[in-house]
Motif scaffolding. Structure first.
Motif, short mmCIF file in Angstrom:
data_model
loop_
_atom_site.label_atom_id
_atom_site.label_comp_id
_atom_site.label_asym_id
_atom_site.label_seq_id
_atom_site.Cartn_x
_atom_site.Cartn_y
_atom_site.Cartn_z
N ALA B 173 68.17 127.28 -10.18
CA ALA B 173 66.70 127.58 -9.48
C ALA B 173 65.73 128.01 -10.43
N TRP B 174 66.73 129.00 -12.02
CA TRP B 174 65.71 129.24 -13.02
C TRP B 174 65.17 128.63 -13.83
N ILE B 175 66.20 127.15 -13.47
CA ILE B 175 65.61 125.41 -14.65
C ILE B 175 65.18 124.77 -13.70
N GLY B 176 65.09 124.95 -12.18
CA GLY B 176 64.03 124.29 -11.62
C GLY B 176 62.76 125.06 -11.79
N VAL B 177 62.31 126.49 -11.66
CA VAL B 177 61.14 126.67 -12.60
C VAL B 177 60.85 126.64 -14.02
N LEU B 178 61.93 126.34 -14.44
CA LEU B 178 61.40 125.78 -15.69
C LEU B 178 60.90 124.62 -16.41
N GLU B 179 61.05 123.57 -15.45
CA GLU B 179 60.70 122.32 -15.46
C GLU B 179 59.76 122.07 -14.69
N GLN B 180 59.36 122.79 -13.70
CA GLN B 180 58.27 122.81 -13.03
C GLN B 180 56.92 123.06 -13.70
N ARG B 181 57.14 124.00 -14.73
CA ARG B 181 56.20 124.31 -15.94
C ARG B 181 55.84 123.47 -17.04
N GLY B 182 57.19 122.46 -16.76
CA GLY B 182 57.30 121.54 -17.61
C GLY B 182 57.09 122.85 -19.36
N VAL B 183 58.60 123.56 -19.27
CA VAL B 183 58.61 124.47 -20.64
C VAL B 183 60.01 123.95 -20.84
N ILE B 184 60.88 123.20 -20.34
CA ILE B 184 62.44 122.98 -21.08
C ILE B 184 61.98 121.12 -20.31
N GLU B 185 61.94 120.83 -21.99
CA GLU B 185 62.81 119.16 -22.36
C GLU B 185 63.41 118.58 -22.91
N LYS B 186 63.88 116.84 -22.51
CA LYS B 186 65.11 116.74 -23.61
C LYS B 186 64.64 116.06 -25.49
N ARG B 187 64.82 116.11 -25.97
CA ARG B 187 64.57 115.59 -26.91
C ARG B 187 65.59 115.21 -27.99
N PHE B 188 64.46 113.77 -29.29
CA PHE B 188 66.30 113.68 -29.72
C PHE B 188 66.55 114.58 -30.40
N ASN B 189 68.01 114.43 -30.85
CA ASN B 189 68.61 115.64 -31.06
C ASN B 189 68.93 115.62 -33.29
N THR B 190 67.38 115.70 -33.88
CA THR B 190 67.72 116.15 -35.56
C THR B 190 68.65 117.00 -36.00
N GLU B 191 68.97 117.83 -35.10
CA GLU B 191 69.92 119.37 -35.53
C GLU B 191 71.61 118.08 -35.52
N PHE B 192 71.81 116.97 -34.80
CA PHE B 192 73.05 117.10 -35.11
C PHE B 192 73.62 116.42 -36.28
N PHE B 193 72.39 115.87 -36.71
CA PHE B 193 72.17 114.90 -37.95
C PHE B 193 71.99 116.16 -39.88
N THR B 194 72.02 116.97 -38.87
CA THR B 194 71.94 118.23 -40.05
C THR B 194 72.51 119.48 -39.85
N ASN B 195 72.85 119.70 -38.87
CA ASN B 195 73.55 121.28 -38.83
C ASN B 195 74.66 120.59 -39.17
N GLY B 196 76.01 121.92 -39.83
CA GLY B 196 77.34 121.96 -40.35
C GLY B 196 77.57 122.45 -38.71
#
Lengths: 348, 428
Positions: B173-196
């Motif tokens: 339900a919380w995730i649903g609220v976050l989605e409604q407010r537009g404060v959760i999103e998927k982006r390209f995962n640059t950290e996959f290439f920069t993190n250990g």
């Protein structure tokens, strides 16, 4: 134009230069040992490294036996500082340690781990006793017709062992002999199952070797399949073949509850609460061993141990619990923390 | 005359059978090739379908109040104070402000699980880079927890029973609220290439393993190429043909077939136990892989030296060149494309190798990205092995993601070998 002689000289100097930098100091902690303790120790190592004062320790997954062997090889920066173990260190290993100069070792019990026997959710839940498991998996079992004699394991289906079990073929995926999980399974399931026969239990005192060979030898005719050290692989295979059971650590069951359910053993379900309270019979303690001679030589070793035994790590609600560790009771945790801070010597 | 007719008859009689045999042979060939292609497609499908999601990552936007009272109550802007400040409470306050109705310890714990455990460190870095942020309120995107991420990618669904789902109904339900407010999103995962590596799937990346592989391969290349080419040139152009050189040749061919784990054991005994080199270092990994790739390079180099026609050698010698001039000025440049191809293929094999690295301690949890050939590190195939063994569900996609990175490197290296061969190879 390529000058082979030049390249050769460069390569040779690089090679020799490499040989000359034999390790003289090390500024990170080196940890080896059990793959069962690995997820917990790595979590502590990462959190320890993030605090920014020391480098992140290096954690190798070598298995308990291999890890203790490396740990006991000697004192000095080329030898590891901490060993993870999914069972207690053996007296023979302590002797080997002492012979190589590793005389003072601190033992830290970090928590418990349950061993579960699980199958796919699409199949029915097994209600097993340890005797059932012994009869299903031992190489030799007592002859039902002739008491006091052993015969090669004749059981092909679960129904033959116990009427309440399904008539499916006995097929169990489990860890290989190098694994600490296997050692613990033998000790916690096979031995008690074996001792349900009085005459075998009697052997435990009179003829220890024979007792061990009866209780600790697993069948090799296909009923027990060694699935390697990779518990995830067992989980995936179980999902694909619902008639098979698998033996692995509790944390893998917890992460895959949507696919698997754990069998009841002696009437107890493998749940977090049952393992923590000790009601579930198949649970074992996990340890780390610290080389005292390295405290003060390797930066941060004492602080690492303090982090491991802190309330926010191995406490009742610490981050290790989120990783699947079953925590110690609060009194025991206090005792362990006091030992760790004082770097108390190991007493077997 | 009659003899000729009989031959023609015989040929006629057998013709059908011969055509059939040819057709069958071709059919077998096509079947074999298609089977191979099917397996490759199956492999690619299973890896890519599981792994493509690892290139996206879910982020949550938090409104962070950089409270001076919490971070730096004395106002001295001392680096150590800024480092040790309690950034965790900033994150928690922000989450509590977003969902003020949540109460109780257990519920709050569930709420805090929505964001990754590295969110406080991100804030710490920001403040240390720019202390002027103190006292302000900023919108900050931080990593979501791994289970939230799995839910956003559809690996965890709402239809699963609540008791067996890693996220409970309240969290969904919380995730649903976050989605409604537009404060959760998927982006390209640059950290996959920069993190250990990390124990938290959402923070784990391949940079450490890739750098480890890179250093290991550099050591391997610098050692195995010159040694391999020198051995091949000596054996092919200078060495006398006698029992000793035959023995050496047989041994080189045998070495090429030795299982790679044996080289790992040798490396453990010689480089670590005898010479005392550090465990888990790319230097030792490179030395071990050098031993493993040397036979391949020597065999390939000798083959390409053999392919240079004798007329070139004779012409050079006839014009008064010495033996070494003949080899260095004429034979070696002509044989070089073949040698490079062999080397690259040997390197590609070394890149995909994990068994010998098991023995020398490169199967380890290492967070810091290695900076030198003596720093502890892992390699790409080892990282795949370690992630495949992790219980968290989110590591499944990371494993496949790392396999895709490794396959990409292998394809690039093999492609380079093909280009080199086509571009520079001369046919006689």
């Amino acid at each position: 134009m390529l000058k082979p002689s030049l390249v050769l000289a460069a390569a040779a100097s690089l090679g020799l230069g490499g040989l000359a930098i034999a390790q003289s100091s090390r500024d990170y902690i080196s940890i080896v040992g059990s793959s069962t303790v690995y997820p917990f120790t790595t979590a502590v190592a990462e959190s320890f490294g993030k605090s920014g004062r020391y480098k992140t320790p290096k954690v190798e997954s070598t298995g308990t036996g291999g890890g203790i062997k490396l740990f006991c090889n000697g004192v000095g920066v080329q030898h590891p500082d901490v060993a993870n173990a999914s069972r207690r260190i053996k007296a023979s290993e302590v002797q080997a340690c002492a012979k190589n100069g590793v005389k003072e070792v601190t033992e830290i019990k970090v928590g418990y781990d349950g061993i579960v026997v699980a199958n796919a959710r699409s199949a029915q839940i097994f209600k097993l006793s340890r005797k059932d498991l012994y009869l299903a998996l031992a190489k030799q079992v007592p002859d039902p017709a002739n008491s006091g004699k052993l015969i090669n394991n004749p059981y092909k289906t679960w129904r033959e062992i116990n009427k309440i079990l399904p008539a499916d073929k006995i097929e169990v995926l489990g860890p290989p002999p190098t694994s600490g999980t296997r050692d613990a399974f033998l000790e916690l399931v096979m031995e008690p199952g074996c001792e349900s026969y009085d005459w075998i239990a009697g052997l435990a005192k009179s003829d220890k070797n024979r007792f061990k060979s009866i209780c600790h030898t697993i069948r090799e005719d296909g009923g027990y399949i060694e699935a390697g050290e990779n518990d995830n692989l067992i989980v995936q295979k179980l999902d694909a073949s619902p008639k098979t059971l698998g033996i692995f650590g509790y944390s893998f069951l917890e992460e895959n509850l949507n696919k698997l359910h754990g069998s009841l053993i002696d009437g107890k379900q493998p749940t977090f609460e049952n393992i923590a309270s000790g009601d579930y019979p198949v649970s074992r303690a996990l340890f780390i061993y610290v080389k005292k001679a390295h405290v003060g030589v390797i930066p941060g070793l004492k602080e690492f141990v303090a982090e491991y035994t802190s309330e926010r790590a191995f406490g009742q609600e610490g981050y290790l619990v989120d990783k699947g560790l079953i925590p110690l009771g609060s009194a025991e945790a206090k005792q362990v923390r006091a030992n760790a801070t004082g770097m108390a010597n190991l007493k077997l | 005359m009659s003899k000729g007719v009989r031959t023609a008859e015989l040929v006629e009689k057998g013709l059908k059978r011969r055509y059939r045999a040819e057709w069958m042979f071709q059919a077998y060939g096509i079947a074999a090739v298609s089977l191979g292609i099917i397996f490759v497609l199956f492999l690619f499908y299973s890896v890519i379908s599981k792994g493509y999601t690892s290139f996206a990552q879910t982020y949550v936007q938090l409104e962070i109040q950089y409270d001076e009272q919490i971070i730096d109550p004395e106002g001295a802007r001392d680096i150590e104070t800024l480092r040790m400040a309690d950034y965790m409470s900033l994150v928690r306050t922000s989450l509590k402000d977003m969902f003020p109705q949540v109460e109780g310890r257990a519920n709050l714990r569930k709420l805090y699980e929505l964001v990754s455990s590295n969110a406080p460190f991100r804030l710490q870095n920001r403040v240390m880079d720019d202390p002027a942020l103190l006292g302000t309120t900023q919108k900050v995107w931080v990593l979501a927890g791994d289970e939230v991420d799995q839910f956003m990618k559809g690996q965890i669904t709402a239809d699963e029973e609540e008791s067996t789902r890693p996220l409970n109904d309240q969290q969904l339900a919380w995730i649903g609220v976050l989605e409604q407010r537009g404060v959760i999103e998927k982006r390209f995962n640059t950290e996959f290439f920069t993190n250990g590596d990390s124990r938290e799937p959402e923070q784990a990346g391949v940079a450490g393993a890739a750098m480890g592989s890179f250093f290991t391969l550099i050591v391997t290349l610098l050692l195995s190429f010159p040694i391999g080419v020198a051995s091949a040139v000596y054996l092919e152009e200078f060495a006398p043909r006698n029992r000793w050189t035959d023995l050496i040749e047989v041994n080189i061919n045998n070495l090429a077939a030795v299982p790679s784990i044996v080289f790992g054991l040798l490396g453990l005994a010689v480089f670590i136990n005898f010479f005392g080199l550090p465990r888990s270092a790319p230097l030792v990994g490179g030395l071990v892989l050098t031993l493993m790739t040397l036979p391949t390079i020597i065999i390939a180099s000798r083959a390409s030296l053999k392919a240079v026609p004798p007329s070139i050698r004779e012409a050079a010698l006839g014009m008064g060149a010495s033996q070494i001039q003949m080899v260095a000025h004429h034979v070696l440049p002509l044989a070089m494309p073949g040698m490079l191809t062999g080397t690259i293929i040997g390197m590609a094999r070394a890149l995909g190798e994990s068994a010998p690295l098991l023995m020398i301690g490169m199967v380890a949890f290492i967070v810091d990205v290695p900076q030198a050939i003596t720093d502890p590190s892992t390699a790409l195939p080892v990282q795949i092995y370690l992630w495949a063994d992790s219980p968290e569900r989110a590591f499944v996609e990371r494993t496949s993601g790392a396999i895709m990175v490794l396959l990409l490197f292998l394809l690039l290296m093999n492609g380079l070998a093909v280009i080199l061969r086509n571009r520079f190879e001369r046919r006689w």
